[in-house]
Design a protein around this motif. Structure first.
Motif, PDB file in Angstrom:
ATOM      1  N   ALA A 170     -79.386  -5.351  13.196  1.00 31.48           N
ATOM      2  CA  ALA A 170     -78.759  -4.231  12.497  1.00 31.48           C
ATOM      3  C   ALA A 170     -78.299  -4.618  11.088  1.00 31.48           C
ATOM      4  O   ALA A 170     -78.517  -3.883  10.123  1.00 31.48           O
ATOM      5  CB  ALA A 170     -77.578  -3.713  13.317  1.00 31.48           C
ATOM      6  N   ASN A 215     -77.124  -2.976   4.992  1.00 33.75           N
ATOM      7  CA  ASN A 215     -75.659  -3.031   4.963  1.00 33.75           C
ATOM      8  C   ASN A 215     -75.126  -3.535   3.645  1.00 33.75           C
ATOM      9  O   ASN A 215     -74.117  -3.078   3.149  1.00 33.75           O
ATOM     10  CB  ASN A 215     -75.127  -4.008   6.012  1.00 33.75           C
ATOM     11  CG  ASN A 215     -75.569  -3.647   7.382  1.00 33.75           C
ATOM     12  OD1 ASN A 215     -76.760  -3.591   7.657  1.00 33.75           O
ATOM     13  ND2 ASN A 215     -74.627  -3.367   8.242  1.00 33.75           N
ATOM     14  N   ILE A 236     -92.356  -1.522   8.031  1.00 32.73           N
ATOM     15  CA  ILE A 236     -91.056  -1.921   7.473  1.00 32.73           C
ATOM     16  C   ILE A 236     -91.062  -3.418   7.183  1.00 32.73           C
ATOM     17  O   ILE A 236     -90.660  -3.863   6.107  1.00 32.73           O
ATOM     18  CB  ILE A 236     -89.892  -1.557   8.422  1.00 32.73           C
ATOM     19  CG1 ILE A 236     -89.812  -0.044   8.598  1.00 32.73           C
ATOM     20  CG2 ILE A 236     -88.563  -2.081   7.869  1.00 32.73           C
ATOM     21  CD1 ILE A 236     -88.715   0.439   9.519  1.00 32.73           C
TER      22      ILE A 236
HETATM   23  N1  PHE Z   1     -81.155  -2.624  10.112  1.00 32.32           N
HETATM   24  C1  PHE Z   1     -81.786  -3.368   9.085  1.00 32.32           C
HETATM   25  C2  PHE Z   1     -80.922  -3.353   7.828  1.00 32.32           C
HETATM   26  O1  PHE Z   1     -79.887  -2.735   7.795  1.00 32.32           O
HETATM   27  C3  PHE Z   1     -83.169  -2.880   8.780  1.00 32.32           C
HETATM   28  C4  PHE Z   1     -84.024  -2.651   9.977  1.00 32.32           C
HETATM   29  C5  PHE Z   1     -84.525  -1.380  10.245  1.00 32.32           C
HETATM   30  C6  PHE Z   1     -84.297  -3.690  10.855  1.00 32.32           C
HETATM   31  C7  PHE Z   1     -85.262  -1.140  11.373  1.00 32.32           C
HETATM   32  C8  PHE Z   1     -85.061  -3.472  11.990  1.00 32.32           C
HETATM   33  C9  PHE Z   1     -85.535  -2.192  12.244  1.00 32.32           C
HETATM   34  O2  PHE Z   1     -81.275  -3.936   6.850  1.00 32.32           O
END
Ligand code: PHE
Length: 463
Positions: free
Chosen positions: A40, A45, A117
């Motif tokens: 996450a 973030n 991604i």
């Molecule tokens: N949650 C990660 C971030 O905040 C991005 C991400 C998205 C990772 C989807 C895995 C799957 O940067």
């Protein structure tokens, strides 16, 4: 019975469950939670959240984000945990097992989203490697925008992204317990410590108040703005890694003895906490140097231009803080990339019966090849981000809500297994949300995102 943090789950799992499939399992509850928090917490973030908050209404955005997190993010997270843990398979197999063959294409969409991604995320991560090395060896350059142009294009961008992918592939090849869990247990506390340290230091800067009020100004008229709502919703998915099966896949290595509701609260709490603290750390630094004017566009580039400028102006202290910041960013990107590659790897392992090593190598290699495009062209990177982040994830989450709400049998029972009475009482609310509230809300968010994407691509008239 809930296993204690740090205590191997396998000790609390009945023999029948242990001997059933030879599927890997997390070594401890803490290990799973930290790996999920690692997925996450990332670039989303440490830059996207503070930036969006500052740009889209300050405190109003933060309030909307928390509402979206509680009523949409956490329920979808629970949906993923329920699907993954009950099937003990990666997305394609898990959706087929719980809903029939017709749902397999949704699993495929998840794998495609993970692939897409990762292919641009790892390019940005490559820049963070380069910046950390820059800061460590020579300090921050006098002209950060020229340096950014250099770093984000050509052979350098390709090379550092390759280095990042090699590390990611290596850890995923190591497996769940010895690879992903071990890395997360070491790296996540390090990241939290660094960010907290920078936030505390930032409190001592002249101009910190100005920074805080830019970040959190109470412009409450934005609370009812549908565009801000859609942004808060999209950010909640991206930040919690939802809508493409990352949490689903991680949950497939969990025991039924775990209280996934409690774990979901910990994951969402830590993810929000780190995003919020990142804002508290960054804005005083930008304010102290009077660089608000430079935070012009909502592109990831701003992070790599404005901050080095601020660090460079702060002399030796700026250099130390800068090194720490880029290392934290790198750690966040790495633990997120692990989950992206794990979705793709686990799917190939489950569906094609390949070994983990082969699957990670082949799929990691394929992603690395696709990365050539975003590594060499910033605009294609931007398009991939918008396509995956704003469209695929929201669409994936929408179908996930419909799946657990209307198709899968026993999803609520799955969440009830191993949980405490307080969460059991809330389960009817969860069912209500995934059935009646989340699908229509996400349809609206999706509509807004499609319009914004079309406007960005110049299709269908200007916004
Ligand atoms: N949650 C990660 C971030 O905040 C991005 C991400 C998205 C990772 C989807 C895995 C799957 O940067």
């Amino acid at each position: 019975m809930i296993s204690e943090p740090g205590k191997p789950i396998s000790e609390t799992v009945p023999a029948a469950e242990q001997s059933a499939p030879e599927r890997e399992m997390w070594g401890s509850r803490l290990g799973f939670v930290l790996a999920a928090v690692g997925s996450a917490v990332g670039l989303g973030n440490m830059w996207r959240f503070p930036y969006l908050a500052a740009e889209s209404g300050g405190a109003a955005f933060v309030i909307l984000y928390v509402v979206m997190l509680l009523f949409i993010g956490v329920p979808i997270l629970l949906a993923e945990l329920a699907i993954g843990r009950s099937a003990r398979l990666s997305p394609i197999g898990a959706l087929k097992k719980n809903g029939g063959k017709g749902w397999a294409p949704l699993g495929l969409l998840f794998v495609a989203s993970g692939f897409l991604i990762l292919s641009y995320y790892s390019v940005i991560a490559g820049w963070t490697v380069r910046y950390s090395i820059d800061a460590l060896i020579g300090g921050f350059p006098a002209d950060p925008s020229a340096r950014f142009d250099e770093i984000s294009s050509g052979a350098g961008a390709l090379g550092f992204h390759l280095l990042f992918m090699l590390i990611t592939i290596g850890i995923v090849m190591g497996g769940i317990k010895k690879g992903i869990e071990r890395a997360s247990i070491i790296l996540m506390p390090l990241l939290a410590l660094i960010l907290l340290g920078i936030a505390v230091w930032a409190m001592t800067l002249e101009g910190c108040r100005e920074g805080y009020s830019f970040y959190l100004r109470p412009s409450l008229e934005n609370l009812l703005d549908p565009v801000v709502m859609a942004r808060a919703g999209g950010q909640a998915f991206f930040s919690l890694s939802l809508g493409m099966g990352a949490m689903l896949t991680y949950a497939s290595y969990l025991s039924r003895k775990e209280d996934v509701n409690g774990e979901a609260c910990m994951i969402a709490g830590a993810d929000f906490g780190i995003a919020f603290v990142a804002g508290l750390a960054l804005f005083p630094i930008i304010a102290a140097l009077g660089l608000f004017g430079d935070v012009g566009e909502s592109t990831i580039g701003a992070l790599f231009i404005v901050l080095p400028k601020a660090f460079a102006a702060m002399g030796a202290v700026g250099r130390v803080v800068g090194i720490l910041f880029f290392v934290a960013l790198l750690v966040g990107a790495l633990t997120s990339a692990l989950s992206l590659l794990e979705v793709v790897t686990a799917s190939v392992m489950d569906e094609l019966k390949l070994s983990r090593r082969k699957a990670a190598l082949i799929m990691g290699g394929a992603v690395t090849l696709l990365d050539v495009l975003p590594a060499l062209s910033l605009s294609s990177l931007g398009i991939m981000d918008q396509l995956a982040g704003d469209l695929f994830l929201v669409f994936g989450a929408l179908l996930m809500a419909v799946f657990v709400g209307w198709r899968m049998k026993g999803a609520a029972d799955e969440l009830a297994a191993g949980t405490r009475p307080f969460f059991k009482k809330l389960l009817p609310l969860w069912v209500f949300l995934v059935r009646f509230v989340i699908p229509p809300v996400l349809l609206i968010v999706l509509y807004n995102s499609v319009r914004a994407a079309m406007a960005a691509l110049g299709i269908g008239g200007a916004e």
